[in-house]
Design a protein around this motif. Structure first.
Motif, mmCIF file in Angstrom:
data_model
loop_
_atom_site.group_PDB
_atom_site.id
_atom_site.type_symbol
_atom_site.label_atom_id
_atom_site.label_comp_id
_atom_site.label_asym_id
_atom_site.label_seq_id
_atom_site.Cartn_x
_atom_site.Cartn_y
_atom_site.Cartn_z
ATOM 1 N N UNK A 123 38.009 40.179 45.835
ATOM 2 C CA UNK A 123 38.017 40.925 44.576
ATOM 3 C C UNK A 123 36.791 40.610 43.734
ATOM 4 N N UNK A 124 36.413 39.343 43.693
ATOM 5 C CA UNK A 124 35.246 38.958 42.892
ATOM 6 C C UNK A 124 33.954 39.411 43.569
ATOM 7 N N UNK A 125 33.850 39.178 44.893
ATOM 8 C CA UNK A 125 32.622 39.535 45.610
ATOM 9 C C UNK A 125 32.403 41.046 45.623
ATOM 10 N N UNK A 126 33.470 41.807 45.876
ATOM 11 C CA UNK A 126 33.323 43.252 45.951
ATOM 12 C C UNK A 126 33.513 43.954 44.628
ATOM 13 N N UNK A 127 34.566 43.547 43.906
ATOM 14 C CA UNK A 127 34.912 44.238 42.670
ATOM 15 C C UNK A 127 34.056 43.873 41.481
ATOM 16 N N UNK A 128 33.304 42.786 41.603
ATOM 17 C CA UNK A 128 32.429 42.375 40.499
ATOM 18 C C UNK A 128 30.967 42.284 40.985
ATOM 19 N N UNK A 129 30.697 41.361 41.891
ATOM 20 C CA UNK A 129 29.305 41.092 42.290
ATOM 21 C C UNK A 129 28.637 42.321 42.919
ATOM 22 N N UNK A 130 29.306 42.956 43.883
ATOM 23 C CA UNK A 130 28.694 44.101 44.569
ATOM 24 C C UNK A 130 28.437 45.263 43.609
ATOM 25 N N UNK A 161 36.339 41.941 33.921
ATOM 26 C CA UNK A 161 36.321 42.183 35.362
ATOM 27 C C UNK A 161 37.006 41.055 36.128
ATOM 28 N N UNK A 162 36.866 39.832 35.667
ATOM 29 C CA UNK A 162 37.580 38.723 36.311
ATOM 30 C C UNK A 162 39.089 38.857 36.108
ATOM 31 N N UNK A 163 39.493 39.351 34.938
ATOM 32 C CA UNK A 163 40.919 39.599 34.701
ATOM 33 C C UNK A 163 41.435 40.668 35.662
ATOM 34 N N UNK A 164 40.660 41.747 35.842
ATOM 35 C CA UNK A 164 41.063 42.797 36.780
ATOM 36 C C UNK A 164 41.135 42.253 38.207
ATOM 37 N N UNK A 165 40.199 41.382 38.571
ATOM 38 C CA UNK A 165 40.224 40.778 39.906
ATOM 39 C C UNK A 165 41.485 39.934 40.086
ATOM 40 N N UNK A 166 41.881 39.220 39.033
ATOM 41 C CA UNK A 166 43.102 38.401 39.106
ATOM 42 C C UNK A 166 44.336 39.281 39.250
ATOM 43 N N UNK A 167 44.400 40.362 38.476
ATOM 44 C CA UNK A 167 45.541 41.284 38.561
ATOM 45 C C UNK A 167 45.610 41.910 39.951
ATOM 46 N N UNK A 168 44.465 42.346 40.474
ATOM 47 C CA UNK A 168 44.432 42.953 41.804
ATOM 48 C C UNK A 168 44.873 41.957 42.870
ATOM 49 N N UNK A 169 44.467 40.705 42.728
ATOM 50 C CA UNK A 169 44.871 39.666 43.681
ATOM 51 C C UNK A 169 46.383 39.483 43.673
#
Length: 198
Positions: A123-130, A161-169
């Motif tokens: 989630x972090x690598x794709x949903x944020x970094x990429x 975006x980190x919050x969204x990554x946590x929710x998606x996880x």
């Protein structure tokens, strides 16, 4: 990861995830520096990559963006039309495709059952970094702001975006446990240490 020809069920799931991304734009957006809004739609992009896998996830995002390009107001705030892809948000929108691919590749690495820690990394690598990797340079180019300044200005997006990554996880981890059929794939047995970590 092997690629198989999508069938009718796959295409229906692609359409559902594309619709989910569109629906997540309904609450609207919060414009910040540089004209790039904060939206919930990247959460949908993360879920598309994790649930559908890299290629079908990318397909669902691509379908949404094609509909936006032809004029449907499916982006947060009711935005649509080809002009979206000429503005400061263009790189972020195209980055959604790359983001879904990266999320799917990491979450389903080795065709193994998703576990929470690999899902979080994806989630972090794709949903944020990429997404940032494409979005920030294009924003810098369009706004004519130096790249370094654009990077600094973009830091305002990180907490959301980190919050969204946590929710998606959390969503993906729960889906794996309560409705694994939703992923529509056969997973290889995970190594013992990965099963313990899960």
């Amino acid at each position: 990861m092997t690629f198989r020809t999508p069938d009718a069920t796959d295409l229906a799931r692609v359409a559902v995830l594309a619709a989910l991304i569109a629906v997540l734009g309904l609450p609207g957006s919060f414009p910040v520096f540089g004209g790039v809004p904060i939206t919930a739609q990247t959460l949908g992009v993360m879920l598309a990559g994790a649930i559908l896998g890299p290629w079908l996830g990318a397909l669902s995002v691509t379908i949404l963006l094609v509909l936006v390009a032809v004029g449907l107001p499916l982006l947060a705030g009711g935005r649509g039309g080809f002009a979206v892809f000429l503005g400061p948000t263009a790189g972020y929108a195209i980055g959604w495709i790359l983001g879904a691919i990266v999320v799917g590749l990491i979450v389903h690495a080795g065709n193994r059952r998703p576990v929470w820690w690999r899902t979080a990394i994806g989630m972090v690598a794709g949903g944020v970094v990429a997404i940032y990797a494409l979005g920030i340079p294009v924003q810098s180019l369009v706004t004519r702001l130096p790249l370094g300044d654009t990077v600094i200005a973009s830091l305002v997006f990180i907490p959301g975006d980190l919050l969204k990554a946590a929710v998606a996880t959390i969503v993906v981890t729960l889906l794996v446990r309560v409705y694994p059929r939703g992923f529509r794939r056969q997973w290889r047995a995970a190594p013992v240490e990965e099963r313990v970590a899960a």
